[in-house]
Structure formats: structure tokens, C-alpha cells
Design a protein around this motif. Structure first.
Motif, PDB file in Angstrom:
ATOM      1  N   HIS A  61       0.833  -1.212   0.000  1.00  0.00           N
ATOM      2  CA  HIS A  61       0.000   0.000   0.000  1.00  0.00           C
ATOM      3  C   HIS A  61       0.862   1.254   0.000  1.00  0.00           C
ATOM      4  N   GLY A  62       0.224   2.377  -0.156  1.00  0.00           N
ATOM      5  CA  GLY A  62       0.897   3.663  -0.099  1.00  0.00           C
ATOM      6  C   GLY A  62       1.031   4.141   1.333  1.00  0.00           C
ATOM      7  N   THR A  63       1.659   5.292   1.471  1.00  0.00           N
ATOM      8  CA  THR A  63       1.727   5.930   2.780  1.00  0.00           C
ATOM      9  C   THR A  63       1.797   7.434   2.600  1.00  0.00           C
ATOM     10  N   HIS A  64       1.107   8.142   3.497  1.00  0.00           N
ATOM     11  CA  HIS A  64       1.192   9.599   3.526  1.00  0.00           C
ATOM     12  C   HIS A  64       2.421  10.050   4.300  1.00  0.00           C
ATOM     13  N   ASP A  65       2.979   9.169   5.121  1.00  0.00           N
ATOM     14  CA  ASP A  65       4.149   9.494   5.940  1.00  0.00           C
ATOM     15  C   ASP A  65       5.403   9.048   5.196  1.00  0.00           C
ATOM     16  N   THR A  66       5.958   9.932   4.408  1.00  0.00           N
ATOM     17  CA  THR A  66       7.096   9.585   3.552  1.00  0.00           C
ATOM     18  C   THR A  66       8.359   9.272   4.345  1.00  0.00           C
ATOM     19  N   ARG A  67       8.402   9.610   5.628  1.00  0.00           N
ATOM     20  CA  ARG A  67       9.570   9.274   6.456  1.00  0.00           C
ATOM     21  C   ARG A  67       9.701   7.765   6.651  1.00  0.00           C
ATOM     22  N   LYS A  68       8.628   7.013   6.427  1.00  0.00           N
ATOM     23  CA  LYS A  68       8.663   5.569   6.635  1.00  0.00           C
ATOM     24  C   LYS A  68       9.386   4.823   5.519  1.00  0.00           C
ATOM     25  N   ILE A  69       9.433   5.397   4.333  1.00  0.00           N
ATOM     26  CA  ILE A  69      10.045   4.711   3.193  1.00  0.00           C
ATOM     27  C   ILE A  69      11.551   4.568   3.426  1.00  0.00           C
ATOM     28  N   GLY A  70      12.043   3.353   3.172  1.00  0.00           N
ATOM     29  CA  GLY A  70      13.453   3.053   3.395  1.00  0.00           C
ATOM     30  C   GLY A  70      13.748   2.610   4.817  1.00  0.00           C
ATOM     31  N   ARG A  71      12.717   2.421   5.607  1.00  0.00           N
ATOM     32  CA  ARG A  71      12.905   2.071   7.020  1.00  0.00           C
ATOM     33  C   ARG A  71      12.082   0.839   7.416  1.00  0.00           C
ATOM     34  N   LYS A  72      12.473   0.253   8.517  1.00  0.00           N
ATOM     35  CA  LYS A  72      11.666  -0.780   9.157  1.00  0.00           C
ATOM     36  C   LYS A  72      10.639  -0.036   9.990  1.00  0.00           C
ATOM     37  N   SER A  73       9.414   0.074   9.480  1.00  0.00           N
ATOM     38  CA  SER A  73       8.451   0.935  10.165  1.00  0.00           C
ATOM     39  C   SER A  73       7.021   0.411  10.154  1.00  0.00           C
ATOM     40  N   SER A  74       6.765  -0.730   9.530  1.00  0.00           N
ATOM     41  CA  SER A  74       5.381  -1.197   9.426  1.00  0.00           C
ATOM     42  C   SER A  74       5.107  -2.344  10.393  1.00  0.00           C
ATOM     43  N   ASP A  75       3.847  -2.697  10.509  1.00  0.00           N
ATOM     44  CA  ASP A  75       3.443  -3.840  11.331  1.00  0.00           C
ATOM     45  C   ASP A  75       3.246  -5.084  10.477  1.00  0.00           C
ATOM     46  N   GLY A  76       3.836  -5.123   9.303  1.00  0.00           N
ATOM     47  CA  GLY A  76       3.770  -6.309   8.452  1.00  0.00           C
ATOM     48  C   GLY A  76       3.635  -6.004   6.981  1.00  0.00           C
ATOM     49  N   CYS A  77       3.119  -4.837   6.644  1.00  0.00           N
ATOM     50  CA  CYS A  77       2.868  -4.479   5.245  1.00  0.00           C
ATOM     51  C   CYS A  77       4.111  -3.934   4.554  1.00  0.00           C
ATOM     52  N   ILE A  78       4.011  -3.882   3.242  1.00  0.00           N
ATOM     53  CA  ILE A  78       5.030  -3.244   2.410  1.00  0.00           C
ATOM     54  C   ILE A  78       4.454  -1.910   1.960  1.00  0.00           C
ATOM     55  N   GLY A  79       5.122  -0.821   2.294  1.00  0.00           N
ATOM     56  CA  GLY A  79       4.625   0.511   1.964  1.00  0.00           C
ATOM     57  C   GLY A  79       5.458   1.189   0.896  1.00  0.00           C
ATOM     58  N   LEU A  80       4.794   1.952   0.040  1.00  0.00           N
ATOM     59  CA  LEU A  80       5.461   2.720  -1.012  1.00  0.00           C
ATOM     60  C   LEU A  80       4.995   4.168  -0.944  1.00  0.00           C
ATOM     61  N   TYR A  81       5.779   5.066  -1.543  1.00  0.00           N
ATOM     62  CA  TYR A  81       5.310   6.440  -1.706  1.00  0.00           C
ATOM     63  C   TYR A  81       3.975   6.389  -2.445  1.00  0.00           C
ATOM     64  N   ASN A  82       3.053   7.295  -2.139  1.00  0.00           N
ATOM     65  CA  ASN A  82       1.736   7.286  -2.775  1.00  0.00           C
ATOM     66  C   ASN A  82       1.817   7.331  -4.298  1.00  0.00           C
ATOM     67  N   GLU A  83       2.707   8.158  -4.852  1.00  0.00           N
ATOM     68  CA  GLU A  83       2.793   8.233  -6.321  1.00  0.00           C
ATOM     69  C   GLU A  83       3.338   6.940  -6.923  1.00  0.00           C
ATOM     70  N   LYS A  84       4.154   6.194  -6.166  1.00  0.00           N
ATOM     71  CA  LYS A  84       4.704   4.923  -6.665  1.00  0.00           C
ATOM     72  C   LYS A  84       3.680   3.798  -6.553  1.00  0.00           C
ATOM     73  N   ILE A  85       2.896   3.764  -5.472  1.00  0.00           N
ATOM     74  CA  ILE A  85       1.863   2.726  -5.374  1.00  0.00           C
ATOM     75  C   ILE A  85       0.792   2.968  -6.434  1.00  0.00           C
ATOM     76  N   GLU A  86       0.522   4.210  -6.745  1.00  0.00           N
ATOM     77  CA  GLU A  86      -0.447   4.510  -7.802  1.00  0.00           C
ATOM     78  C   GLU A  86       0.045   3.961  -9.144  1.00  0.00           C
ATOM     79  N   GLU A  87       1.322   4.116  -9.419  1.00  0.00           N
ATOM     80  CA  GLU A  87       1.911   3.570 -10.646  1.00  0.00           C
ATOM     81  C   GLU A  87       1.867   2.054 -10.650  1.00  0.00           C
ATOM     82  N   LEU A  88       2.321   1.428  -9.549  1.00  0.00           N
ATOM     83  CA  LEU A  88       2.326  -0.035  -9.451  1.00  0.00           C
ATOM     84  C   LEU A  88       0.911  -0.596  -9.507  1.00  0.00           C
ATOM     85  N   PHE A  89      -0.017   0.062  -8.850  1.00  0.00           N
ATOM     86  CA  PHE A  89      -1.424  -0.327  -8.832  1.00  0.00           C
ATOM     87  C   PHE A  89      -1.971  -0.423 -10.256  1.00  0.00           C
ATOM     88  N   ALA A  90      -1.655   0.569 -11.088  1.00  0.00           N
ATOM     89  CA  ALA A  90      -2.139   0.588 -12.476  1.00  0.00           C
ATOM     90  C   ALA A  90      -1.530  -0.538 -13.314  1.00  0.00           C
TER      91      ALA A  90
END
Length: 190
Positions: free
Chosen positions: A150-179
């Protein structure tokens, strides 16, 4: 007393610059034979992958989420389109589910319901779509309950161990991958 000329000052400056640069040059040359230590915190420290190392064949779309390098790799059906996206990954190995799965559902503007353990640990509650939603603008649900890309509004999380299990991308990148990614696409979390 000697007179300082422009040419003399330049020579002196070059000699001084060379003197200060020499230890760094010698160190760089001495490290040339040794493999470089990978960066542990840099989101751009990932490298290209070969799909054959992870899958028997390319599917309609093939996705590898590499939790070590914090990168998601995308291949089209014929392998001609290969993309790498920086990601956030689970905070601990206990939160990381590894193995093969598929995209089973996709949603623009996802809402979010925390897992029971998240409710117990953090007191989090249901979150409708919007700028505070931790799933960002787009989500792709996997065969494993509560695990998403999924995407994230908190761009500080990208490149870090920060989720509770999910894989997060920048919103503009998940939108591209989603398509690019149809339901049924094969995924490996490694």
C-alpha cells in the motif's frame, strides 16, 4: 623577503590541497580490493534482482518485495519492463511474513481497520480513507489476511523498518504499481 606571486600561490594551494587529499586517496585505493559494506539506512542501497532467482516463470505481473534491501521489484509478463521501488518494511522479523502469495483485491482510497493486536498495543481504531489513513491512496491486498502492499502519507517511513507487516510505497509509486498490477499477480515477500 620573497614576493608571493599568483603563480606561487597557486602552486602552494595545489600542494596544500594535494597534501590534504592524499590520505583519502590512499584509503580509497586500499579499499578498492575489498567488497563495499552495504548501507544499512539508505533507501537507495538496493540493487537489481533477477526474477529467475525467485520464481519458476514470470506471471502476468511478478512482484518481489525484498525486506532486506527495502525494495520492491516489478517485472512485466515478458520481462521487458522491470522497475524498482523503495519501500518501508516490517519493524521486526516476527511481523514479517515471507513466502509466495498473490494480489487478490485492489482498492483506491482504502479504509483501514487495525488488527486486534494493534488495537491492544496502540489503541488504534477504524480509519476512513483520507490523509491520515496509514494505507495511503492505494492498496493491494494479498492472500494473507492483514498483509498488503500500500501507499503511505508518511514519507519518512520509506526506506525504514516501520510497518506492522505491510510493504509501503510512496503514494505516487503505489499509484503507478497499482495501475500495472492486475488481480492474480504473483508476489514473493523475501
Amino acid at each position: 623577503m620573497s614576493k608571493l606571486t599568483r603563480r606561487g600561490a597557486m602552486k602552494t594551494g595545489l600542494i596544500a590541497a594535494g597534501t590534504f587529499a592524499l590520505p583519502g586517496l590512499v584509503r580509497a585505493q586500499s579499499l578498492g580490493d575489498q567488497p563495499a559494506e552495504p548501507s544499512r539506512r539508505n533507501a537507495s542501497s538496493f540493487s537489481a534482482q533477477d526474477w529467475r532467482d525467485h520464481f519458476d516463470a514470470l506471471g502476468v505481473v511478478t512482484i518481489l518485495a525484498d525486506t532486506d534491501s527495502r525494495a520492491l521489484h516489478y517485472w512485466s509478463a515478458d520481462g521487458s519492463d522491470y522497475r524498482i521501488y523503495p519501500t518501508s518494511v516490517p519493524r521486526t522479523d516476527e511481523l514479517t511474513r515471507r513466502g509466495y502469495t498473490k494480489v487478490v483485491r485492489k482498492k483506491v482510497g482504502p479504509d483501514w481497520t487495525p488488527t486486534q493486536s494493534m488495537v491492544e498495543r496502540f489503541g488504534w481504531t477504524y480509519m476512513p480513507p483520507g490523509p491520515d489513513n496509514p494505507l495511503g491512496t492505494h492498496a493491494m491486498y494479498l492472500t494473507w489476511p492483514a498483509y498488503l502492499i500500500h501507499g503511505t502519507h508518511d514519507t519518512r517511513k520509506i526506506g525504514r523498518k516501520s510497518s506492522d507487516g505491510c510493504i509501503g510505497l510512496y503514494n505516487e509509486k503505489i499509484e503507478e504499481l497499482f495501475a500495472l498490477t492486475p488481480i492474480g499477480s504473483q508476489v514473493k515477500i523475501a
